[in-house]
Design a protein around this motif. Sequence first.
Motif, mmCIF file in Angstrom:
data_model
loop_
_atom_site.group_PDB
_atom_site.id
_atom_site.type_symbol
_atom_site.label_atom_id
_atom_site.label_comp_id
_atom_site.label_asym_id
_atom_site.label_seq_id
_atom_site.Cartn_x
_atom_site.Cartn_y
_atom_site.Cartn_z
ATOM 1 N N VAL A 1 8.195 0.849 -0.247
ATOM 2 C CA VAL A 1 7.458 0.019 -1.246
ATOM 3 C C VAL A 1 7.236 0.102 -2.015
ATOM 4 O O VAL A 1 7.034 1.095 -2.891
ATOM 5 C CB VAL A 1 5.323 1.191 -0.545
ATOM 6 N N VAL A 2 7.405 -0.935 -2.768
ATOM 7 C CA VAL A 2 6.857 -1.264 -4.112
ATOM 8 C C VAL A 2 6.134 -2.272 -4.450
ATOM 9 O O VAL A 2 5.407 -2.918 -3.981
ATOM 10 C CB VAL A 2 8.485 -2.301 -4.582
ATOM 11 N N GLU A 3 4.932 -1.615 -5.357
ATOM 12 C CA GLU A 3 4.010 -1.709 -6.205
ATOM 13 C C GLU A 3 3.839 -2.151 -7.748
ATOM 14 O O GLU A 3 3.967 -1.151 -8.180
ATOM 15 C CB GLU A 3 2.181 -1.702 -5.786
ATOM 16 N N GLU B 1 -3.445 -6.409 -18.605
ATOM 17 C CA GLU B 1 -3.878 -6.859 -19.816
ATOM 18 C C GLU B 1 -3.346 -6.277 -21.032
ATOM 19 O O GLU B 1 -2.670 -6.711 -21.873
ATOM 20 C CB GLU B 1 -5.442 -7.556 -20.528
ATOM 21 N N ARG B 2 -3.407 -4.874 -20.763
ATOM 22 C CA ARG B 2 -3.513 -4.336 -21.614
ATOM 23 C C ARG B 2 -2.386 -2.830 -20.814
ATOM 24 O O ARG B 2 -1.693 -2.476 -21.169
ATOM 25 C CB ARG B 2 -4.185 -2.993 -21.388
ATOM 26 N N GLU B 3 -1.671 -3.007 -19.520
ATOM 27 C CA GLU B 3 -1.414 -1.952 -18.979
ATOM 28 C C GLU B 3 0.201 -2.945 -18.189
ATOM 29 O O GLU B 3 -0.907 -3.405 -17.159
ATOM 30 C CB GLU B 3 -1.106 -0.679 -18.750
ATOM 31 N N ILE B 4 1.263 -2.400 -17.955
ATOM 32 C CA ILE B 4 1.786 -2.593 -16.782
ATOM 33 C C ILE B 4 1.856 -1.081 -15.410
ATOM 34 O O ILE B 4 2.278 -0.376 -16.183
ATOM 35 C CB ILE B 4 3.102 -3.016 -16.630
ATOM 36 N N SER B 5 1.499 -1.202 -14.059
ATOM 37 C CA SER B 5 1.973 -0.032 -13.290
ATOM 38 C C SER B 5 3.240 -0.668 -12.113
ATOM 39 O O SER B 5 3.305 -1.266 -12.458
ATOM 40 C CB SER B 5 0.516 -0.017 -13.154
ATOM 41 N N VAL B 6 3.588 0.316 -12.502
ATOM 42 C CA VAL B 6 4.888 0.788 -11.209
ATOM 43 C C VAL B 6 4.763 1.588 -10.349
ATOM 44 O O VAL B 6 4.549 3.097 -10.721
ATOM 45 C CB VAL B 6 5.932 0.585 -11.638
ATOM 46 N N ALA B 7 4.787 1.617 -9.059
ATOM 47 C CA ALA B 7 4.669 2.350 -7.616
ATOM 48 C C ALA B 7 5.436 2.423 -7.221
ATOM 49 O O ALA B 7 5.563 1.323 -6.684
ATOM 50 C CB ALA B 7 3.205 2.733 -7.642
ATOM 51 N N VAL B 8 7.464 2.927 -6.906
ATOM 52 C CA VAL B 8 7.382 2.355 -5.372
ATOM 53 C C VAL B 8 8.299 3.970 -4.986
ATOM 54 O O VAL B 8 8.150 5.214 -5.739
ATOM 55 C CB VAL B 8 9.311 1.723 -6.096
ATOM 56 N N GLY B 9 7.385 3.709 -3.691
ATOM 57 C CA GLY B 9 7.434 5.213 -2.909
ATOM 58 C C GLY B 9 8.760 4.995 -2.243
ATOM 59 O O GLY B 9 8.962 4.042 -1.126
ATOM 60 N N THR B 10 9.322 5.992 -1.092
ATOM 61 C CA THR B 10 10.352 5.482 -0.339
ATOM 62 C C THR B 10 10.019 6.810 1.073
ATOM 63 O O THR B 10 9.220 7.652 0.401
ATOM 64 C CB THR B 10 11.696 5.747 -0.915
ATOM 65 N N ASP B 11 10.368 6.356 2.562
ATOM 66 C CA ASP B 11 9.733 7.867 3.445
ATOM 67 C C ASP B 11 10.972 8.456 3.401
ATOM 68 O O ASP B 11 11.692 8.636 2.371
ATOM 69 C CB ASP B 11 9.638 6.539 4.340
#
Length: 395
Positions: free
Chosen positions: A314-316, A321-331
């Motif tokens: 899952v890639v989110e 405006e102030r920041e970029i959030s990245v979350a990558v999770g693998t089972d």
Amino acid sequence: MIDFRGVVGRWRRSGVIVRDLPAALLLFAGSLLPALHGHGTRLGDVPERPLDALAVAAVALECLPLAVRRRWPTACLALVSAGFALDQLRGYHELAGTGLALAMVSSGAHLERHRRATLVVLAVAFVPLAVALDRPGGSERPAGYAMFLVALALAWGVGAWWRSARTAEAERRHRVAEASRAAERARIARELHDVVTHHVTAMVVQAEAARYLTAAPDRLDTALDAITGTGRRAISDLRHLLDLLDPDHEDGTAPPPGDLGALVEQTRQAGQPVEFTQEGEPAAPSGSAESVAFRVVQEALTNALKHAHGSPTVVEVRFGEREISVAVGTDGPGTRTASPGADGPRARTAAVGGSGRGLAGLRDRVEALGGEFGAGARAGGGFAVRARIPAGSPS
């Protein structure tokens, strides 16, 4: 109109003799002015003499060698000292006597060899001059000669301090240049790691999967097309990187970050099930924050292909405006995507290996922009990568 910048530039590019000559000529001309006669340095009680041909020769010896005080400091000091001795012994006492102090400062700053020997010779040579200048019944005391010698030593010390300061500054600049080169090499290594590892990993996985599709020509063609497309993207990315390393390249700015959608699709074609969610849009023009966010997703997907091939990922990504959030999770460990066998795609993918440089490099990049980075195993199994990057970082 006079181009003053051009004149200053040509002046700075000229040799040191050309740059030092005007001061020597100015002191020479000023010392010959009748109004300044007898207003120079005075040692001993030698009666004052009027200007004559020998006085002009003494002034020339004291002034003109100053033009080479940086190129040949020893010769300059010897000639100026001879002119000063003649000036004092004859009783001219011209303004040119200050040239000795200038020669001492310059020798202390620019003399490379035999520095101590030069000081000893100068001190020894001063003794007969003081004896010759000392007259019976004169007012000059030994303390006066000693003070003059101390003043010359102080002038040398000023030059020596200037020399040490220049040396320290040169060493500092060298260290800064070395640090800059090391940082640039590290940056290039990270870029090569990101580009090569991701694309090659995808190509290896796709090629291994194609081995099991010989009985399905349509699926085999699709797999080979995916390998070809991945190779072309790798060549394009490497060309961008090589252009940055070329000093003759017109545009020295970094290439814009890649398309996250295309990156996810490429990973899907390599056999990795990826669920992709994006909120917001990257800033225009894109900057370092957007580029680092892309690299975080790229590295996380590369690791998923290598270590958990076939596992749902899952890639989110959220562009705020102030920041970029990245979350990558693998089972947890994925299932084989082709027919069973010890030589299956996952077994082959493990051979790709990892250098350990990717996540460490990402942490450095994110923290360099003032962000936060985390990567590790999840409580329920699998692996997660998270990053928070302040937006608006310049390219």
